[in-house]
Design a protein around this motif. Sequence first.
Motif, PDB file in Angstrom:
ATOM      1  N   HIS A 216       0.830  -1.204   0.000  1.00 12.68           N
ATOM      2  CA  HIS A 216       0.000   0.000   0.000  1.00 12.68           C
ATOM      3  C   HIS A 216       0.863   1.252   0.000  1.00 12.68           C
ATOM      4  O   HIS A 216       0.638   2.186  -0.784  1.00 12.68           O
ATOM      5  N   VAL A 217       1.867   1.282   0.860  1.00 10.69           N
ATOM      6  CA  VAL A 217       2.743   2.448   0.940  1.00 10.69           C
ATOM      7  C   VAL A 217       3.524   2.634  -0.356  1.00 10.69           C
ATOM      8  O   VAL A 217       3.671   3.762  -0.855  1.00 10.69           O
ATOM      9  N   LEU A 218       4.022   1.556  -0.924  1.00 15.75           N
ATOM     10  CA  LEU A 218       4.855   1.667  -2.119  1.00 15.75           C
ATOM     11  C   LEU A 218       4.076   2.186  -3.329  1.00 15.75           C
ATOM     12  O   LEU A 218       4.643   2.874  -4.188  1.00 15.75           O
TER      13      LEU A 218
ATOM     14  N   ALA B 265      14.226  14.661  -0.044  1.00 13.87           N
ATOM     15  CA  ALA B 265      14.623  15.484   1.094  1.00 13.87           C
ATOM     16  C   ALA B 265      14.405  14.774   2.427  1.00 13.87           C
ATOM     17  O   ALA B 265      14.988  15.150   3.444  1.00 13.87           O
ATOM     18  N   LEU B 266      13.581  13.749   2.443  1.00  9.63           N
ATOM     19  CA  LEU B 266      13.321  12.999   3.669  1.00  9.63           C
ATOM     20  C   LEU B 266      14.511  12.148   4.075  1.00  9.63           C
ATOM     21  O   LEU B 266      14.643  11.762   5.236  1.00  9.63           O
ATOM     22  N   ASP B 267      15.384  11.820   3.143  1.00  9.13           N
ATOM     23  CA  ASP B 267      16.547  10.979   3.405  1.00  9.13           C
ATOM     24  C   ASP B 267      16.131   9.590   3.879  1.00  9.13           C
ATOM     25  O   ASP B 267      16.744   9.007   4.766  1.00  9.13           O
ATOM     26  N   ARG B 268      15.089   9.076   3.285  1.00 15.29           N
ATOM     27  CA  ARG B 268      14.636   7.706   3.516  1.00 15.29           C
ATOM     28  C   ARG B 268      14.304   7.104   2.157  1.00 15.29           C
ATOM     29  O   ARG B 268      13.738   7.770   1.298  1.00 15.29           O
ATOM     30  N   THR B 269      14.606   5.832   1.980  1.00 15.35           N
ATOM     31  CA  THR B 269      14.200   5.167   0.750  1.00 15.35           C
ATOM     32  C   THR B 269      12.732   4.775   0.850  1.00 15.35           C
ATOM     33  O   THR B 269      12.134   4.729   1.931  1.00 15.35           O
ATOM     34  N   ARG B 270      12.168   4.459  -0.289  1.00 21.75           N
ATOM     35  CA  ARG B 270      10.776   4.013  -0.320  1.00 21.75           C
ATOM     36  C   ARG B 270      10.597   2.732   0.506  1.00 21.75           C
ATOM     37  O   ARG B 270       9.583   2.564   1.200  1.00 21.75           O
ATOM     38  N   GLU B 271      11.611   1.854   0.454  1.00 22.56           N
ATOM     39  CA  GLU B 271      11.543   0.603   1.209  1.00 22.56           C
ATOM     40  C   GLU B 271      11.608   0.858   2.715  1.00 22.56           C
ATOM     41  O   GLU B 271      10.920   0.195   3.500  1.00 22.56           O
ATOM     42  N   GLN B 272      12.443   1.807   3.134  1.00 24.67           N
ATOM     43  CA  GLN B 272      12.529   2.130   4.554  1.00 24.67           C
ATOM     44  C   GLN B 272      11.209   2.682   5.082  1.00 24.67           C
ATOM     45  O   GLN B 272      10.773   2.331   6.185  1.00 24.67           O
ATOM     46  N   VAL B 273      10.583   3.531   4.296  1.00 22.27           N
ATOM     47  CA  VAL B 273       9.288   4.076   4.706  1.00 22.27           C
ATOM     48  C   VAL B 273       8.246   2.964   4.775  1.00 22.27           C
ATOM     49  O   VAL B 273       7.481   2.868   5.744  1.00 22.27           O
ATOM     50  N   ALA B 274       8.214   2.106   3.774  1.00 22.60           N
ATOM     51  CA  ALA B 274       7.243   1.011   3.757  1.00 22.60           C
ATOM     52  C   ALA B 274       7.444   0.069   4.942  1.00 22.60           C
ATOM     53  O   ALA B 274       6.481  -0.358   5.584  1.00 22.60           O
ATOM     54  N   ASP B 275       8.692  -0.253   5.252  1.00 20.54           N
ATOM     55  CA  ASP B 275       8.974  -1.140   6.381  1.00 20.54           C
ATOM     56  C   ASP B 275       8.539  -0.505   7.700  1.00 20.54           C
ATOM     57  O   ASP B 275       7.984  -1.180   8.572  1.00 20.54           O
ATOM     58  N   GLN B 276       8.804   0.789   7.859  1.00 20.88           N
ATOM     59  CA  GLN B 276       8.433   1.456   9.103  1.00 20.88           C
ATOM     60  C   GLN B 276       6.916   1.523   9.258  1.00 20.88           C
ATOM     61  O   GLN B 276       6.376   1.303  10.344  1.00 20.88           O
ATOM     62  N   TYR B 277       6.220   1.793   8.170  1.00 18.22           N
ATOM     63  CA  TYR B 277       4.764   1.842   8.246  1.00 18.22           C
ATOM     64  C   TYR B 277       4.186   0.458   8.552  1.00 18.22           C
ATOM     65  O   TYR B 277       3.160   0.353   9.230  1.00 18.22           O
ATOM     66  N   ALA B 278       4.830  -0.585   8.070  1.00 15.30           N
ATOM     67  CA  ALA B 278       4.387  -1.939   8.422  1.00 15.30           C
ATOM     68  C   ALA B 278       4.518  -2.168   9.923  1.00 15.30           C
ATOM     69  O   ALA B 278       3.639  -2.767  10.552  1.00 15.30           O
ATOM     70  N   ARG B 279       5.595  -1.668  10.501  1.00 14.03           N
ATOM     71  CA  ARG B 279       5.758  -1.791  11.955  1.00 14.03           C
ATOM     72  C   ARG B 279       4.694  -0.985  12.696  1.00 14.03           C
ATOM     73  O   ARG B 279       4.174  -1.426  13.735  1.00 14.03           O
ATOM     74  N   PHE B 280       4.375   0.203  12.182  1.00 10.05           N
ATOM     75  CA  PHE B 280       3.298   0.987  12.795  1.00 10.05           C
ATOM     76  C   PHE B 280       1.986   0.197  12.794  1.00 10.05           C
ATOM     77  O   PHE B 280       1.258   0.180  13.784  1.00 10.05           O
ATOM     78  N   ALA B 281       1.685  -0.448  11.669  1.00 12.99           N
ATOM     79  CA  ALA B 281       0.435  -1.206  11.551  1.00 12.99           C
ATOM     80  C   ALA B 281       0.404  -2.365  12.553  1.00 12.99           C
ATOM     81  O   ALA B 281      -0.647  -2.644  13.170  1.00 12.99           O
ATOM     82  N   LEU B 282       1.529  -3.031  12.720  1.00  8.60           N
ATOM     83  CA  LEU B 282       1.573  -4.153  13.670  1.00  8.60           C
ATOM     84  C   LEU B 282       1.386  -3.679  15.099  1.00  8.60           C
ATOM     85  O   LEU B 282       0.823  -4.404  15.936  1.00  8.60           O
ATOM     86  N   ARG B 283       1.788  -2.460  15.400  1.00  6.95           N
ATOM     87  CA  ARG B 283       1.549  -1.915  16.726  1.00  6.95           C
ATOM     88  C   ARG B 283       0.066  -1.628  16.940  1.00  6.95           C
ATOM     89  O   ARG B 283      -0.451  -1.788  18.053  1.00  6.95           O
TER      90      ARG B 283
END
Length: 215
Positions: free
Chosen positions: A112-114, A191-209
């Motif tokens: 979804h994020v990607l 400008a965020l200095d995050r890759t698309r994969e890093q953002v997607a992985d972090q959002y997956a962790r948010f969802a699991l919380r």
Amino acid sequence: MDLPTWEPRRVVAMAADLPDGVTPPGTRGRILEAGLELFAESGFAGASIRQIAGMVGINSATLYAHYPSKGHVLAELVRIGHEEMWTRLSEAAARTRDDGAARRLAALVRAHVLVHTDYPLLAVVTNGELHALDPELAAPSLRLRDECRRLLAEVLEHGVKNGEFNVDDPLLAVTAIGGLGVQVAHWFGPALDRTREQVADQYARFALRIVNADQ
């Protein structure tokens, strides 16, 4: 804790890209690309047929030969956006069919994020302008949206039943998780200095919380 800062980019600074293989050839495809750019910047109500035609280099009468109305241009874009979302989510669900609920949920959220990082203008128009469509034009996209929501709801239901998730209100959990990635299209950029994969992985962790899953 000092939070890092960045200057989120305007979504219209991104290219008006559509998924591979979906853009019609010739003038019809150029109309879609122009409509995508204008709808993302000005909204459906703020963009005119004349503006779309002008970007393509045709007159309004020629545009109407390809699309009966401005609503039909929007409906095609919204359908494309929902079909891309459905394709990615269903592929993620198929890849993790035999995994636990937590891994399946994480895969769906990543997908979804990607979509929102890869096609930001399309995501903004798909999510933000669906309401502007007449019910008949909106119907195909609404069916796809319901199917996407069903995939997520089924994973949450399975996780609650087998004890992987602890959720007080599954309906609100589905709604909250489904909305996580929507705003990504508005701000994701270099400008965020995050890759698309890093953002997607972090959002997956948010969802699991949200579902109180063991991580």
